[in-house]
Write an enzyme that holds these catalytic residues in place. Structure first.
Site, PDB file in Angstrom:
ATOM      1  CB  THR A  80      -0.893   0.048   1.265  1.00  0.00           C
ATOM      2  OG1 THR A  80      -0.062   0.034   2.422  1.00  0.00           O
ATOM      3  CG2 THR A  80      -1.887  -1.084   1.293  1.00  0.00           C
ATOM      4  CG  ASN A  91       1.540   3.847   4.015  1.00  0.00           C
ATOM      5  OD1 ASN A  91       1.513   2.863   3.280  1.00  0.00           O
ATOM      6  ND2 ASN A  91       1.297   3.771   5.308  1.00  0.00           N
ATOM      7  CD  GLU A 111      -2.029   1.467   5.022  1.00  0.00           C
ATOM      8  OE1 GLU A 111      -1.757   0.455   4.364  1.00  0.00           O
ATOM      9  OE2 GLU A 111      -2.230   1.443   6.242  1.00  0.00           O
TER      10      GLU A 111
HETATM   11  P1  ADP Z   1       5.054   0.817   3.533  1.00  0.00           P
HETATM   12  O1  ADP Z   1       4.660   0.444   4.901  1.00  0.00           O
HETATM   13  O2  ADP Z   1       6.361   1.525   3.491  1.00  0.00           O
HETATM   14  O3  ADP Z   1       3.968   1.555   2.813  1.00  0.00           O
HETATM   15  P2  ADP Z   1       4.380  -1.463   1.876  1.00  0.00           P
HETATM   16  O4  ADP Z   1       4.845  -2.870   2.098  1.00  0.00           O
HETATM   17  O5  ADP Z   1       2.952  -1.124   2.088  1.00  0.00           O
HETATM   18  O6  ADP Z   1       5.311  -0.562   2.767  1.00  0.00           O
HETATM   19  O7  ADP Z   1       4.829  -1.118   0.405  1.00  0.00           O
HETATM   20  C1  ADP Z   1       4.436   0.093  -0.147  1.00  0.00           C
HETATM   21  C2  ADP Z   1       5.249   0.472  -1.378  1.00  0.00           C
HETATM   22  O8  ADP Z   1       5.193  -0.564  -2.357  1.00  0.00           O
HETATM   23  C3  ADP Z   1       4.632   1.681  -2.060  1.00  0.00           C
HETATM   24  O9  ADP Z   1       5.102   2.897  -1.488  1.00  0.00           O
HETATM   25  C4  ADP Z   1       5.089   1.502  -3.497  1.00  0.00           C
HETATM   26  O10 ADP Z   1       6.350   2.111  -3.665  1.00  0.00           O
HETATM   27  C5  ADP Z   1       5.237  -0.010  -3.656  1.00  0.00           C
HETATM   28  N1  ADP Z   1       4.173  -0.683  -4.427  1.00  0.00           N
HETATM   29  C6  ADP Z   1       4.416  -1.709  -5.302  1.00  0.00           C
HETATM   30  N2  ADP Z   1       3.275  -2.150  -5.860  1.00  0.00           N
HETATM   31  C7  ADP Z   1       2.258  -1.402  -5.336  1.00  0.00           C
HETATM   32  C8  ADP Z   1       0.840  -1.393  -5.545  1.00  0.00           C
HETATM   33  N3  ADP Z   1       0.236  -2.243  -6.395  1.00  0.00           N
HETATM   34  N4  ADP Z   1       0.106  -0.473  -4.859  1.00  0.00           N
HETATM   35  C9  ADP Z   1       0.709   0.376  -3.993  1.00  0.00           C
HETATM   36  N5  ADP Z   1       2.050   0.408  -3.758  1.00  0.00           N
HETATM   37  C10 ADP Z   1       2.838  -0.467  -4.415  1.00  0.00           C
HETATM   38  N1  RBF Z   2      -6.434  -3.067   8.516  1.00  0.00           N
HETATM   39  C1  RBF Z   2      -7.249  -3.410   9.542  1.00  0.00           C
HETATM   40  O1  RBF Z   2      -6.790  -3.493  10.674  1.00  0.00           O
HETATM   41  N2  RBF Z   2      -8.584  -3.662   9.338  1.00  0.00           N
HETATM   42  C2  RBF Z   2      -9.151  -3.612   8.103  1.00  0.00           C
HETATM   43  O2  RBF Z   2     -10.357  -3.845   7.976  1.00  0.00           O
HETATM   44  C3  RBF Z   2      -8.314  -3.277   6.990  1.00  0.00           C
HETATM   45  N3  RBF Z   2      -8.813  -3.227   5.714  1.00  0.00           N
HETATM   46  C4  RBF Z   2      -7.992  -2.922   4.681  1.00  0.00           C
HETATM   47  C5  RBF Z   2      -8.493  -2.922   3.381  1.00  0.00           C
HETATM   48  C6  RBF Z   2      -7.685  -2.631   2.295  1.00  0.00           C
HETATM   49  C7  RBF Z   2      -8.260  -2.645   0.901  1.00  0.00           C
HETATM   50  C8  RBF Z   2      -6.312  -2.339   2.507  1.00  0.00           C
HETATM   51  C9  RBF Z   2      -5.418  -2.029   1.342  1.00  0.00           C
HETATM   52  C10 RBF Z   2      -5.800  -2.351   3.788  1.00  0.00           C
HETATM   53  C11 RBF Z   2      -6.619  -2.646   4.891  1.00  0.00           C
HETATM   54  N4  RBF Z   2      -6.126  -2.663   6.194  1.00  0.00           N
HETATM   55  C12 RBF Z   2      -6.948  -2.998   7.244  1.00  0.00           C
HETATM   56  C13 RBF Z   2      -4.822  -2.084   6.479  1.00  0.00           C
HETATM   57  C14 RBF Z   2      -3.678  -3.057   6.632  1.00  0.00           C
HETATM   58  O3  RBF Z   2      -3.615  -3.441   7.978  1.00  0.00           O
HETATM   59  C15 RBF Z   2      -2.456  -2.259   6.220  1.00  0.00           C
HETATM   60  O4  RBF Z   2      -2.488  -2.056   4.819  1.00  0.00           O
HETATM   61  C16 RBF Z   2      -1.175  -2.914   6.623  1.00  0.00           C
HETATM   62  O5  RBF Z   2      -1.052  -2.843   8.008  1.00  0.00           O
HETATM   63  C17 RBF Z   2       0.032  -2.253   5.976  1.00  0.00           C
HETATM   64  O6  RBF Z   2       0.150  -0.911   6.339  1.00  0.00           O
HETATM   65 MG    MG Z   3       1.968   0.717   2.959  1.00  0.00          MG
END
Ligand code: ADP
Ligand code: RBF
Ligand code: MG
Length: 185
Positions: A41, A43, A122
């Site tokens: 995701t 952020n 996110e």
């Molecule tokens: P963080 O906690 O740092 O956000 P994540 O494991 O959520 O770590 O990874 C997020 C990063 O992954 C984004 O900032 C982006 O650079 C990369 N990324 C790769 N594919 C995707 C995607 N489909 N959607 C969103 N971010 C993506």
């Molecule tokens: N985190 C939760 O604790 N509860 C949720 O219901 C929840 N729903 C999510 C739905 C989507 C589509 C996404 C992308 C994330 C969701 N998360 C939820 C957040 C998830 O915990 C978070 O993406 C990870 O902790 C990484 O930051």
């Molecule tokens: Mg993230």
């Protein structure tokens, strides 16, 4: 595919949607998305978003997102708040087709499963990227609400629900009444 908590999705966006942002920074989060859940995701800082984001109920939303490279920078390794090193490449590897509007599913919330203290926003872009794009910018729309945030007893249950959120978003965003909003970014 519908679950008891799912909000009904109208046939076209209804007030307050569409909510459209300007370009905001993609910053490192806690690093759990890809590693713990397999669902990355991007952020974004809530301070850079329209103030309505402070009032929006926590939960899962869908819309479109458009990435932009930040050109004048070269890659650098940055250390995040929780001590991880990430490569901040400002999106320089993004391909042209990845700079068009892409479907997105968003989490606006406190992530009860992880107990965050502050509201986070996110975006999971529904597209397979070859490389991360920390330091790039993103502009996005919210077109509707899927469900409230939930707490889960297992990580697997959270992953399963996120995958359902992705399917719902893909289906709704593919309809003509929603897909025309990709041109409004
Ligand atoms: P963080 O906690 O740092 O956000 P994540 O494991 O959520 O770590 O990874 C997020 C990063 O992954 C984004 O900032 C982006 O650079 C990369 N990324 C790769 N594919 C995707 C995607 N489909 N959607 C969103 N971010 C993506
Ligand atoms: N985190 C939760 O604790 N509860 C949720 O219901 C929840 N729903 C999510 C739905 C989507 C589509 C996404 C992308 C994330 C969701 N998360 C939820 C957040 C998830 O915990 C978070 O993406 C990870 O902790 C990484 O930051
Ligand atoms: Mg993230």
């Amino acid at each position: 595919m519908t679950r008891p908590v799912d909000a009904p999705i109208p046939s076209e966006p209804k007030r307050p949607y569409p909510v459209v942002t300007g370009y905001v920074d993609i910053v490192p989060g806690f690093g759990r998305g890809s590693s713990a859940l397999g669902i990355p995701t991007a952020n974004v800082p809530i301070e850079q978003l329209p103030s309505i984001f402070n009032e929006l109920p926590t939960g899962v939303y869908f819309g479109f997102a458009k990435l932009a490279k930040v050109e004048q920078h070269s890659s650098e390794v940055v250390e995040t708040q929780n001590g991880r090193n990430v490569e901040c490449n400002y999106g320089q590897h993004l391909e042209d087709e990845e700079l068009r509007a892409l479907p997105v599913v968003l989490s606006v919330g406190l992530n009860p499963f992880y107990g965050n203290k502050f509201k986070t926003v996110e975006l999971h872009l529904i597209h397979k990227f070859d490389k991360d794009f920390y330091g790039a910018k993103v502009k996005f729309s919210l077109l509707g609400f899927i469900r409230p945030e939930l707490d889960y007893s297992t990580k697997e249950a959270l992953i399963k629900d996120i995958n359902t959120d992705i399917k719902i978003s893909q289906q709704v965003l593919g309809s003509p009444e929603y897909s025309r909003y990709k041109y409004e970014l």
